[in-house]
Design a protein around this motif. Structure first.
Motif, mmCIF file in Angstrom:
data_model
loop_
_atom_site.group_PDB
_atom_site.id
_atom_site.type_symbol
_atom_site.label_atom_id
_atom_site.label_comp_id
_atom_site.label_asym_id
_atom_site.label_seq_id
_atom_site.Cartn_x
_atom_site.Cartn_y
_atom_site.Cartn_z
ATOM 1 N N MET A 160 0.834 -1.194 0.000
ATOM 2 C CA MET A 160 0.000 0.000 0.000
ATOM 3 C C MET A 160 0.877 1.254 0.000
ATOM 4 O O MET A 160 0.611 2.208 -0.732
ATOM 5 N N LYS B 192 2.248 1.648 -3.392
ATOM 6 C CA LYS B 192 1.193 2.072 -4.316
ATOM 7 C C LYS B 192 0.946 3.573 -4.215
ATOM 8 O O LYS B 192 0.765 4.252 -5.230
ATOM 9 N N MET B 193 0.969 4.107 -3.001
ATOM 10 C CA MET B 193 0.741 5.538 -2.814
ATOM 11 C C MET B 193 1.814 6.355 -3.533
ATOM 12 O O MET B 193 1.496 7.301 -4.257
ATOM 13 N N ALA C 144 1.465 5.942 -7.373
ATOM 14 C CA ALA C 144 0.300 6.656 -7.899
ATOM 15 C C ALA C 144 0.568 8.158 -7.997
ATOM 16 O O ALA C 144 0.037 8.829 -8.883
ATOM 17 N N LEU D 85 -7.332 9.607 3.065
ATOM 18 C CA LEU D 85 -7.422 8.295 2.420
ATOM 19 C C LEU D 85 -8.532 7.471 3.061
ATOM 20 O O LEU D 85 -8.371 6.957 4.162
ATOM 21 N N PRO E 265 -6.323 3.468 -0.537
ATOM 22 C CA PRO E 265 -5.445 2.806 -1.517
ATOM 23 C C PRO E 265 -5.645 1.303 -1.647
ATOM 24 O O PRO E 265 -5.342 0.738 -2.692
ATOM 25 N N ASN F 94 -4.052 2.896 -9.855
ATOM 26 C CA ASN F 94 -3.095 3.935 -9.492
ATOM 27 C C ASN F 94 -3.450 5.265 -10.136
ATOM 28 O O ASN F 94 -3.259 6.324 -9.535
ATOM 29 N N LEU G 239 -6.058 7.040 -8.051
ATOM 30 C CA LEU G 239 -5.433 7.499 -6.811
ATOM 31 C C LEU G 239 -4.531 8.707 -7.084
ATOM 32 O O LEU G 239 -4.583 9.714 -6.379
#
Length: 178
Positions: free
Chosen positions: A68, A71-72, A75, A131, A156, A163, A166
């Motif tokens: 996660m 991913k943040m 993105a 989030l 997320p 992505n 986000l």
């Protein structure tokens, strides 16, 4: 910059690990002044990683894998170290339960409000990336009342969240504060 020590905001009678209330403050936070507000902490990562600050530091050092967190950064179009060093990060609810499927309760969300108010006063972010739609019902009014720009995103880990979606949310926030 220092990390703050606030009492945990469990808000319910659940017994959990001893979570130290220390937000992650990136080295270049003062340049961006963006607070990324996660939803909640769950599980017990042991005494070495019992705060947002120590957990993120462990992640950046490669001691913890967290898809996660990766991913943040991805993105947002940033290298993970640069992304995390540019933000202040904490979870709205400091502990929700032992496993990922444990959800914060209304009481936990309500108990988290005074802590968020203090964090906003102390760190004076220019923008807050919230989030999670559910937590935003409780956190967004606090941020709005403080007169701070914010953007609410799906969490997320939401099923099927790309992505791109986000990242678009992140870029809407940054556009509001530049």
């Amino acid at each position: 910059m220092f990390n703050d020590h606030f009492p945990c905001t469990h808000g319910d009678k659940m017994q959990g690990p001893q979570i130290a209330d220390k937000p992650w403050i990136g080295k270049s936070y003062e340049q961006t002044r963006i607070l990324v507000l996660g939803e909640s902490w769950y599980g017990d990562w042991g005494s070495d990683y019992n705060s947002d600050s120590s957990y993120v530091a462990g992640y950046l050092a490669g001691a913890i894998r967290d898809s996660m967190y990766s991913k943040m950064a991805n993105a947002c179009g940033a290298e993970r170290q640069a992304y995390w060093e540019s933000i202040l990060f904490t979870n709205f609810v400091t502990w929700a339960g032992n496993k990922r499927t444990d959800r914060p309760t209304r009481v936990m969300y309500e108990a988290a409000v005074p802590r968020l108010e203090r964090l906003l006063q102390i760190h004076m972010p220019r923008g807050v990336w919230i989030l999670g739609k559910e937590q935003s019902e409780f956190s967004a009014p606090v941020v709005r009342q403080a007169g701070i720009a914010f953007e609410v995103s799906f969490h997320p880990t939401s099923y099927g969240l790309r992505n791109q979606v986000l990242g678009e949310s992140w870029h809407r926030l940054t556009a509001k504060i530049t």
